[in-house]
Design a protein around this motif. Structure first.
Motif, PDB file in Angstrom:
ATOM      1  N   PHE A 145       0.819  -1.208   0.000  1.00  0.00           N
ATOM      2  CA  PHE A 145       0.000   0.000   0.000  1.00  0.00           C
ATOM      3  C   PHE A 145       0.857   1.264   0.000  1.00  0.00           C
ATOM      4  CE2 PHE A 145      -3.163  -2.970   1.601  1.00  0.00           C
ATOM      5  CZ  PHE A 145      -4.267  -2.593   0.868  1.00  0.00           C
ATOM      6  N   ALA A 146       0.393   2.273  -0.752  1.00  0.00           N
ATOM      7  CA  ALA A 146       1.078   3.565  -0.810  1.00  0.00           C
ATOM      8  C   ALA A 146       0.049   4.685  -0.894  1.00  0.00           C
ATOM      9  CB  ALA A 146       2.012   3.629  -2.015  1.00  0.00           C
ATOM     10  N   LEU A 147       0.390   5.826  -0.318  1.00  0.00           N
ATOM     11  CA  LEU A 147      -0.384   7.058  -0.483  1.00  0.00           C
ATOM     12  C   LEU A 147       0.323   7.896  -1.533  1.00  0.00           C
ATOM     13  CD1 LEU A 147      -1.072   8.039   3.233  1.00  0.00           C
ATOM     14  CD2 LEU A 147      -2.617   6.881   1.649  1.00  0.00           C
ATOM     15  N   MET A 148      -0.454   8.600  -2.351  1.00  0.00           N
ATOM     16  CA  MET A 148       0.145   9.389  -3.410  1.00  0.00           C
ATOM     17  C   MET A 148      -0.615  10.696  -3.583  1.00  0.00           C
ATOM     18  SD  MET A 148       1.428   8.421  -7.194  1.00  0.00           S
ATOM     19  CE  MET A 148       0.260   7.194  -7.482  1.00  0.00           C
ATOM     20  N   THR A 149       0.124  11.739  -3.941  1.00  0.00           N
ATOM     21  CA  THR A 149      -0.490  13.014  -4.269  1.00  0.00           C
ATOM     22  C   THR A 149       0.168  13.581  -5.510  1.00  0.00           C
ATOM     23  OG1 THR A 149      -1.095  15.204  -3.457  1.00  0.00           O
ATOM     24  CG2 THR A 149       1.018  14.346  -2.733  1.00  0.00           C
ATOM     25  N   ARG A 150      -0.624  14.264  -6.297  1.00  0.00           N
ATOM     26  CA  ARG A 150      -0.128  15.001  -7.456  1.00  0.00           C
ATOM     27  C   ARG A 150      -0.422  16.465  -7.178  1.00  0.00           C
ATOM     28  NH1 ARG A 150      -2.883  10.459  -9.291  1.00  0.00           N
ATOM     29  NH2 ARG A 150      -1.618   9.014 -10.482  1.00  0.00           N
ATOM     30  N   LEU A 151       0.583  17.315  -7.394  1.00  0.00           N
ATOM     31  CA  LEU A 151       0.486  18.719  -6.989  1.00  0.00           C
ATOM     32  C   LEU A 151       0.697  19.653  -8.178  1.00  0.00           C
ATOM     33  CD1 LEU A 151       2.927  18.211  -4.013  1.00  0.00           C
ATOM     34  CD2 LEU A 151       0.457  18.340  -3.828  1.00  0.00           C
ATOM     35  N   GLY A 152      -0.346  20.003  -8.863  1.00  0.00           N
ATOM     36  CA  GLY A 152      -0.237  20.998  -9.918  1.00  0.00           C
ATOM     37  C   GLY A 152      -0.204  20.414 -11.316  1.00  0.00           C
ATOM     38  N   TRP A 153       0.083  21.307 -12.265  1.00  0.00           N
ATOM     39  CA  TRP A 153       0.039  20.957 -13.682  1.00  0.00           C
ATOM     40  C   TRP A 153       0.850  21.969 -14.474  1.00  0.00           C
ATOM     41  CZ3 TRP A 153      -1.489  17.613 -17.343  1.00  0.00           C
ATOM     42  CH2 TRP A 153      -1.765  18.075 -18.622  1.00  0.00           C
ATOM     43  N   LEU A 154       1.691  21.504 -15.377  1.00  0.00           N
ATOM     44  CA  LEU A 154       2.413  22.347 -16.336  1.00  0.00           C
ATOM     45  C   LEU A 154       2.134  21.764 -17.702  1.00  0.00           C
ATOM     46  CD1 LEU A 154       4.461  24.522 -17.225  1.00  0.00           C
ATOM     47  CD2 LEU A 154       6.244  22.810 -16.851  1.00  0.00           C
ATOM     48  N   GLY A 155       1.421  22.508 -18.552  1.00  0.00           N
ATOM     49  CA  GLY A 155       1.118  21.945 -19.858  1.00  0.00           C
ATOM     50  C   GLY A 155       0.194  22.781 -20.698  1.00  0.00           C
ATOM     51  N   TYR A 156      -0.342  22.130 -21.719  1.00  0.00           N
ATOM     52  CA  TYR A 156      -1.188  22.748 -22.736  1.00  0.00           C
ATOM     53  C   TYR A 156      -2.567  22.102 -22.694  1.00  0.00           C
ATOM     54  CZ  TYR A 156      -3.070  23.657 -27.387  1.00  0.00           C
ATOM     55  OH  TYR A 156      -3.879  24.016 -28.435  1.00  0.00           O
ATOM     56  N   THR A 157      -3.604  22.918 -22.814  1.00  0.00           N
ATOM     57  CA  THR A 157      -4.984  22.439 -22.857  1.00  0.00           C
ATOM     58  C   THR A 157      -5.691  23.051 -24.057  1.00  0.00           C
ATOM     59  OG1 THR A 157      -5.083  22.319 -20.449  1.00  0.00           O
ATOM     60  CG2 THR A 157      -7.180  22.324 -21.611  1.00  0.00           C
ATOM     61  N   CYS A 158      -6.383  22.214 -24.811  1.00  0.00           N
ATOM     62  CA  CYS A 158      -7.218  22.671 -25.920  1.00  0.00           C
ATOM     63  C   CYS A 158      -8.665  22.374 -25.561  1.00  0.00           C
ATOM     64  CB  CYS A 158      -6.835  21.947 -27.214  1.00  0.00           C
ATOM     65  SG  CYS A 158      -7.848  22.430 -28.625  1.00  0.00           S
ATOM     66  N   THR A 159      -9.524  23.381 -25.619  1.00  0.00           N
ATOM     67  CA  THR A 159     -10.937  23.254 -25.283  1.00  0.00           C
ATOM     68  C   THR A 159     -11.751  23.343 -26.571  1.00  0.00           C
ATOM     69  OG1 THR A 159     -10.510  24.362 -23.190  1.00  0.00           O
ATOM     70  CG2 THR A 159     -12.798  24.224 -23.882  1.00  0.00           C
ATOM     71  N   MET A 160     -12.615  22.332 -26.803  1.00  0.00           N
ATOM     72  CA  MET A 160     -13.389  22.272 -28.043  1.00  0.00           C
ATOM     73  C   MET A 160     -14.878  22.181 -27.729  1.00  0.00           C
ATOM     74  SD  MET A 160     -10.757  19.522 -29.666  1.00  0.00           S
ATOM     75  CE  MET A 160     -10.577  18.773 -28.045  1.00  0.00           C
ATOM     76  N   PRO A 161     -15.567  23.318 -27.631  1.00  0.00           N
ATOM     77  CA  PRO A 161     -17.010  23.278 -27.350  1.00  0.00           C
ATOM     78  C   PRO A 161     -17.787  22.805 -28.571  1.00  0.00           C
ATOM     79  CG  PRO A 161     -16.261  25.534 -27.597  1.00  0.00           C
ATOM     80  CD  PRO A 161     -15.057  24.672 -27.729  1.00  0.00           C
ATOM     81  N   ASP A 162     -18.908  22.137 -28.330  1.00  0.00           N
ATOM     82  CA  ASP A 162     -19.754  21.625 -29.396  1.00  0.00           C
ATOM     83  C   ASP A 162     -20.963  22.539 -29.508  1.00  0.00           C
ATOM     84  OD1 ASP A 162     -20.947  20.084 -31.327  1.00  0.00           O
ATOM     85  OD2 ASP A 162     -21.742  18.605 -29.919  1.00  0.00           O
ATOM     86  N   GLY A 163     -20.779  23.648 -30.186  1.00  0.00           N
ATOM     87  CA  GLY A 163     -21.859  24.605 -30.351  1.00  0.00           C
ATOM     88  C   GLY A 163     -21.684  25.378 -31.644  1.00  0.00           C
ATOM     89  N   ASP A 164     -22.778  25.875 -32.184  1.00  0.00           N
ATOM     90  CA  ASP A 164     -22.726  26.579 -33.465  1.00  0.00           C
ATOM     91  C   ASP A 164     -21.959  27.892 -33.369  1.00  0.00           C
ATOM     92  OD1 ASP A 164     -24.212  24.555 -34.586  1.00  0.00           O
ATOM     93  OD2 ASP A 164     -26.123  25.571 -34.250  1.00  0.00           O
ATOM     94  N   ASP A 165     -22.124  28.628 -32.275  1.00  0.00           N
ATOM     95  CA  ASP A 165     -21.523  29.953 -32.166  1.00  0.00           C
ATOM     96  C   ASP A 165     -20.272  29.955 -31.292  1.00  0.00           C
ATOM     97  OD1 ASP A 165     -23.696  30.784 -33.630  1.00  0.00           O
ATOM     98  OD2 ASP A 165     -24.834  31.408 -31.879  1.00  0.00           O
ATOM     99  N   MET A 166     -19.604  28.796 -31.130  1.00  0.00           N
ATOM    100  CA  MET A 166     -18.481  28.719 -30.204  1.00  0.00           C
ATOM    101  C   MET A 166     -17.210  28.309 -30.941  1.00  0.00           C
ATOM    102  SD  MET A 166     -20.395  26.968 -27.001  1.00  0.00           S
ATOM    103  CE  MET A 166     -19.434  27.733 -25.738  1.00  0.00           C
ATOM    104  N   ASN A 167     -16.086  28.923 -30.532  1.00  0.00           N
ATOM    105  CA  ASN A 167     -14.789  28.606 -31.113  1.00  0.00           C
ATOM    106  C   ASN A 167     -13.957  27.824 -30.111  1.00  0.00           C
ATOM    107  OD1 ASN A 167     -15.261  30.057 -33.525  1.00  0.00           O
ATOM    108  ND2 ASN A 167     -14.756  31.972 -32.491  1.00  0.00           N
ATOM    109  N   ASN A 168     -12.963  27.098 -30.633  1.00  0.00           N
ATOM    110  CA  ASN A 168     -12.039  26.377 -29.766  1.00  0.00           C
ATOM    111  C   ASN A 168     -11.188  27.367 -28.980  1.00  0.00           C
ATOM    112  OD1 ASN A 168     -13.025  24.072 -30.890  1.00  0.00           O
ATOM    113  ND2 ASN A 168     -11.197  23.556 -32.048  1.00  0.00           N
TER     114      ASN A 168
END
Length: 189
Positions: A145-168
């Motif tokens: 058994f082990a306890l683990m934690t992840r602390l934060g994030w360094l990176g790139y995110t692309c958001t793609m909404p599914d809508g007629d009037d919305m851009n990525n």
């Protein structure tokens, strides 16, 4: 044959399973005479399975299931996230690691509201693609058994909404906030 291969891999003590769970309910404060807002309820389940290649490297895949509700607005989501983990420092039972990976997720927000006495439902769907690195800490409680934690994030995110009037949309950066801190448990076979 498959059962024999699974048993052989598990017997080598290289396979691990684990994950994290989160549940919260928040009610925003308001002043007397102000408008009371609905409570926000959230549930998140993140199981994972992986394989230790050696003392420094592991590969795995995580899944994420989300549910949230505030009044008549419901949010559900799913995530799949393969990763590679590099342990760069170890002191007895404590180790530090960097976890590099990518993930694909989507969520659906369902809103219900009244319009002229008629209940109207509206759904909005959004997909996300992420690639980046998460630093983390692992504490081995026993051989299994082990306890683990992840602390934060360094990176790139692309958001793609599914809508007629919305851009990525996209973002790149470093974020250490309550949204990017997780605690979990691992079991090594």
């Amino acid at each position: 044959m498959v059962a024999f291969m699974v048993a052989a891999v598990a017997a080598s003590a290289q396979v691990y399973i684990g994950g994290s769970l989160g549940v919260s309910s928040t009610k925003a404060p308001y002043r007397d005479g102000g408008v009371e807002s609905d409570a926000v309820t959230k549930f998140r389940l993140n199981p994972e399975v992986g394989y230790n290649l050696d003392d420094k490297w592991a590969v795995g895949i995580g899944l994420g299931f989300d549910y949230g509700k505030q009044g008549d607005v419901k949010n559900t989501g799913f995530e799949i996230a393969p990763y590679a983990r590099w342990t760069f420092a170890r002191w007895n039972k404590v180790s530090l690691f960097l976890e590099g990976g990518l993930s694909y997720s989507f969520d659906k927000v369902k809103k219900e509201y009244e319009d002229d006495g008629e209940t109207i439902s509206k759904e909005e769907k959004t997909s996300y693609f992420k690639i980046g690195v998460k630093p983390g800490l692992r504490v081995d409680l026993t051989d299994h058994f082990a306890l683990m934690t992840r602390l934060g994030w360094l990176g790139y995110t692309c958001t793609m909404p599914d809508g007629d009037d919305m851009n990525n949309g996209s973002s790149f950066g470093f974020d250490v906030s309550g949204e990017n801190i997780s605690f979990g448990v691992l079991y090594n076979f």
